[in-house]
Design a protein around this motif. Sequence first.
Motif, PDB file in Angstrom:
ATOM      1  N   THR A   9       0.657  -0.868  -0.028  1.00 21.44           N
ATOM      2  CA  THR A   9       0.372   0.172  -0.212  1.00 21.44           C
ATOM      3  C   THR A   9       1.552   1.198   0.030  1.00 21.44           C
ATOM      4  OG1 THR A   9      -1.550  -1.595   1.014  1.00 21.44           O
ATOM      5  CG2 THR A   9      -1.388   1.593   1.560  1.00 21.44           C
ATOM      6  N   LEU A  10       1.968   1.759   0.507  1.00 19.70           N
ATOM      7  CA  LEU A  10       2.923   2.167   0.652  1.00 19.70           C
ATOM      8  C   LEU A  10       3.755   2.453  -0.825  1.00 19.70           C
ATOM      9  CD1 LEU A  10       4.301   5.026   2.515  1.00 19.70           C
ATOM     10  CD2 LEU A  10       5.864   2.636   3.007  1.00 19.70           C
ATOM     11  N   MET A  11       3.580   1.418  -1.521  1.00 21.96           N
ATOM     12  CA  MET A  11       4.234   1.503  -2.743  1.00 21.96           C
ATOM     13  C   MET A  11       3.208   2.321  -3.661  1.00 21.96           C
ATOM     14  SD  MET A  11       6.794  -1.590  -3.548  1.00 21.96           S
ATOM     15  CE  MET A  11       6.092  -2.536  -2.066  1.00 21.96           C
ATOM     16  N   LEU A  12       1.758   2.228  -3.672  1.00 23.94           N
ATOM     17  CA  LEU A  12       0.678   1.938  -4.242  1.00 23.94           C
ATOM     18  C   LEU A  12       1.224   4.019  -3.885  1.00 23.94           C
ATOM     19  CD1 LEU A  12      -1.141   0.003  -4.299  1.00 23.94           C
ATOM     20  CD2 LEU A  12      -0.479   0.079  -5.798  1.00 23.94           C
ATOM     21  N   VAL A  13       0.707   3.948  -3.352  1.00 25.02           N
ATOM     22  CA  VAL A  13       0.544   5.901  -2.298  1.00 25.02           C
ATOM     23  C   VAL A  13       2.045   6.284  -3.268  1.00 25.02           C
ATOM     24  CG1 VAL A  13       0.560   7.556  -0.546  1.00 25.02           C
ATOM     25  CG2 VAL A  13      -0.749   5.475  -0.191  1.00 25.02           C
ATOM     26  N   LYS A  14       2.627   5.985  -3.407  1.00 24.55           N
ATOM     27  CA  LYS A  14       4.124   7.013  -3.538  1.00 24.55           C
ATOM     28  C   LYS A  14       3.654   6.272  -5.306  1.00 24.55           C
ATOM     29  CE  LYS A  14       8.747   6.776  -4.620  1.00 24.55           C
ATOM     30  NZ  LYS A  14       9.030   5.949  -6.282  1.00 24.55           N
ATOM     31  N   ASP A  15       2.834   5.607  -5.991  1.00 22.12           N
ATOM     32  CA  ASP A  15       2.679   5.562  -7.276  1.00 22.12           C
ATOM     33  C   ASP A  15       1.810   6.195  -8.501  1.00 22.12           C
ATOM     34  OD1 ASP A  15       5.816   4.770  -8.090  1.00 22.12           O
ATOM     35  OD2 ASP A  15       5.274   2.295  -7.372  1.00 22.12           O
ATOM     36  N   SER A  16       0.658   5.557  -7.405  1.00 21.81           N
ATOM     37  CA  SER A  16      -0.420   6.205  -7.890  1.00 21.81           C
ATOM     38  C   SER A  16      -1.304   6.770  -6.470  1.00 21.81           C
ATOM     39  CB  SER A  16      -0.978   4.496  -8.563  1.00 21.81           C
ATOM     40  OG  SER A  16      -0.567   4.474  -9.434  1.00 21.81           O
ATOM     41  N   ASP A  18      -3.622   8.412  -6.212  1.00 19.65           N
ATOM     42  CA  ASP A  18      -5.405   8.247  -7.337  1.00 19.65           C
ATOM     43  C   ASP A  18      -5.758   7.114  -7.160  1.00 19.65           C
ATOM     44  OD1 ASP A  18      -5.137  11.788  -7.201  1.00 19.65           O
ATOM     45  OD2 ASP A  18      -4.344  11.670  -8.792  1.00 19.65           O
ATOM     46  N   GLN A  19      -5.320   6.286  -7.319  1.00 18.90           N
ATOM     47  CA  GLN A  19      -5.924   5.754  -7.378  1.00 18.90           C
ATOM     48  C   GLN A  19      -6.313   4.094  -6.513  1.00 18.90           C
ATOM     49  OE1 GLN A  19      -4.081   3.226 -11.220  1.00 18.90           O
ATOM     50  NE2 GLN A  19      -4.822   5.135 -12.223  1.00 18.90           N
ATOM     51  N   ILE A  20      -5.917   4.840  -5.494  1.00 18.41           N
ATOM     52  CA  ILE A  20      -5.967   4.457  -4.068  1.00 18.41           C
ATOM     53  C   ILE A  20      -7.408   3.798  -3.189  1.00 18.41           C
ATOM     54  CG2 ILE A  20      -5.252   4.200  -1.452  1.00 18.41           C
ATOM     55  CD1 ILE A  20      -2.847   3.486  -2.564  1.00 18.41           C
ATOM     56  N   ASP A  21      -8.372   3.172  -2.697  1.00 18.64           N
ATOM     57  CA  ASP A  21      -8.940   2.515  -2.646  1.00 18.64           C
ATOM     58  C   ASP A  21      -8.920   3.545  -0.888  1.00 18.64           C
ATOM     59  OD1 ASP A  21     -11.436   2.113  -1.000  1.00 18.64           O
ATOM     60  OD2 ASP A  21     -11.373   0.308  -1.560  1.00 18.64           O
ATOM     61  N   LEU A  22     -10.000   4.468  -0.992  1.00 16.51           N
ATOM     62  CA  LEU A  22      -9.287   5.003   0.433  1.00 16.51           C
ATOM     63  C   LEU A  22     -10.056   3.905   1.790  1.00 16.51           C
ATOM     64  CD1 LEU A  22     -10.232   8.515  -0.294  1.00 16.51           C
ATOM     65  CD2 LEU A  22      -7.808   7.492   0.105  1.00 16.51           C
ATOM     66  N   THR A  23     -10.807   3.586   1.706  1.00 19.89           N
ATOM     67  CA  THR A  23     -11.030   2.128   2.725  1.00 19.89           C
ATOM     68  C   THR A  23     -10.537   1.295   3.439  1.00 19.89           C
ATOM     69  OG1 THR A  23     -12.298   1.054   1.417  1.00 19.89           O
ATOM     70  CG2 THR A  23     -13.966   3.147   1.968  1.00 19.89           C
ATOM     71  N   ARG A  24      -9.819   1.135   2.879  1.00 21.09           N
ATOM     72  CA  ARG A  24      -8.230  -0.083   2.989  1.00 21.09           C
ATOM     73  C   ARG A  24      -7.846   0.031   4.753  1.00 21.09           C
ATOM     74  NH1 ARG A  24      -4.927  -1.713  -2.154  1.00 21.09           N
ATOM     75  NH2 ARG A  24      -3.892  -3.262  -0.385  1.00 21.09           N
ATOM     76  N   GLU A  25      -7.816  -0.792   4.912  1.00 26.16           N
ATOM     77  CA  GLU A  25      -7.600  -0.631   6.763  1.00 26.16           C
ATOM     78  C   GLU A  25      -5.932  -0.437   6.756  1.00 26.16           C
ATOM     79  OE1 GLU A  25      -8.444  -3.692   7.995  1.00 26.16           O
ATOM     80  OE2 GLU A  25     -10.528  -4.602   7.266  1.00 26.16           O
ATOM     81  N   GLU A  26      -5.033  -0.644   5.667  1.00 28.03           N
ATOM     82  CA  GLU A  26      -3.847  -0.764   5.592  1.00 28.03           C
ATOM     83  C   GLU A  26      -3.790   0.633   5.692  1.00 28.03           C
ATOM     84  OE1 GLU A  26      -4.518  -4.605   3.595  1.00 28.03           O
ATOM     85  OE2 GLU A  26      -5.188  -2.193   2.991  1.00 28.03           O
ATOM     86  N   LEU A  27      -4.864   1.419   5.128  1.00 30.27           N
ATOM     87  CA  LEU A  27      -3.677   2.823   5.501  1.00 30.27           C
ATOM     88  C   LEU A  27      -3.868   3.557   6.412  1.00 30.27           C
ATOM     89  CD1 LEU A  27      -6.387   4.377   2.666  1.00 30.27           C
ATOM     90  CD2 LEU A  27      -3.707   4.343   2.727  1.00 30.27           C
ATOM     91  N   LEU A  41      -7.403  18.139  -1.074  1.00 32.58           N
ATOM     92  CA  LEU A  41      -7.235  19.087  -2.148  1.00 32.58           C
ATOM     93  C   LEU A  41      -7.669  20.267  -2.317  1.00 32.58           C
ATOM     94  CD1 LEU A  41      -6.563  15.893  -4.838  1.00 32.58           C
ATOM     95  CD2 LEU A  41      -4.395  17.071  -3.900  1.00 32.58           C
ATOM     96  N   ALA A  42      -7.980  21.419  -3.135  1.00 28.50           N
ATOM     97  CA  ALA A  42      -8.558  22.575  -3.015  1.00 28.50           C
ATOM     98  C   ALA A  42     -10.637  21.645  -3.578  1.00 28.50           C
ATOM     99  CB  ALA A  42      -8.643  23.394  -4.537  1.00 28.50           C
ATOM    100  N   SER A  43     -10.229  20.909  -4.337  1.00 22.67           N
ATOM    101  CA  SER A  43     -11.967  20.081  -4.453  1.00 22.67           C
ATOM    102  C   SER A  43     -11.857  19.534  -3.385  1.00 22.67           C
ATOM    103  CB  SER A  43     -11.275  19.342  -5.790  1.00 22.67           C
ATOM    104  OG  SER A  43     -10.631  17.752  -5.465  1.00 22.67           O
ATOM    105  N   GLY A  44     -11.917  18.962  -2.161  1.00 25.93           N
ATOM    106  CA  GLY A  44     -12.081  18.749  -1.389  1.00 25.93           C
ATOM    107  C   GLY A  44     -12.121  17.093  -1.316  1.00 25.93           C
ATOM    108  N   ILE A  45     -11.154  16.670  -2.215  1.00 23.03           N
ATOM    109  CA  ILE A  45     -11.447  15.065  -2.071  1.00 23.03           C
ATOM    110  C   ILE A  45      -9.679  15.638  -1.623  1.00 23.03           C
ATOM    111  CG2 ILE A  45     -10.220  13.421  -3.864  1.00 23.03           C
ATOM    112  CD1 ILE A  45     -12.276  14.753  -5.402  1.00 23.03           C
ATOM    113  N   HIS A  46      -9.753  13.958  -0.390  1.00 19.28           N
ATOM    114  CA  HIS A  46      -9.137  13.783   0.364  1.00 19.28           C
ATOM    115  C   HIS A  46      -7.655  13.206  -0.554  1.00 19.28           C
ATOM    116  CE1 HIS A  46     -11.326  14.735   3.135  1.00 19.28           C
ATOM    117  NE2 HIS A  46     -10.006  15.469   3.991  1.00 19.28           N
ATOM    118  N   ARG A  47      -6.112  12.405  -0.665  1.00 20.98           N
ATOM    119  CA  ARG A  47      -5.639  11.936  -0.993  1.00 20.98           C
ATOM    120  C   ARG A  47      -4.357  11.530  -0.541  1.00 20.98           C
ATOM    121  NH1 ARG A  47      -2.565  14.492  -5.928  1.00 20.98           N
ATOM    122  NH2 ARG A  47      -1.575  15.114  -4.410  1.00 20.98           N
ATOM    123  N   PRO A  48      -3.848  10.051  -0.465  1.00 20.65           N
ATOM    124  CA  PRO A  48      -2.678  10.093  -0.273  1.00 20.65           C
ATOM    125  C   PRO A  48      -1.847  10.334   0.107  1.00 20.65           C
ATOM    126  CG  PRO A  48      -3.766   7.894  -0.481  1.00 20.65           C
ATOM    127  CD  PRO A  48      -4.434   9.258  -0.807  1.00 20.65           C
TER     128      PRO A  48
END
Length: 65
Positions: A9-16, A18-27, A41-48
């Motif tokens: 998951t840490l590697m996915l956060v680095k590389d992608s 915007d494509q992470i499922d924000l409900t993943r327990e690993e987050l 983000l300015a749009s109100g969306i959260h991103r890891p």
Amino acid sequence: MLSPHEFATLMLVKDSPDQIDLTREELDVLVEHQLIAMEQLASGIHRPCLTDDGNSLLQSITRMH
């Protein structure tokens, strides 16, 4: 120590982040260990995003291989 899923998951956060499922327990674990942070983000969306510690951890792992 992080589980293999948490490392992945840490590697996915680095590389992608915007494509992470924000409900993943690993987050939650990665935020708890201060390896990622949730930015709004300015749009109100959260991103890891990686913290300095998270980036350092990934760099140290890649140096080992």
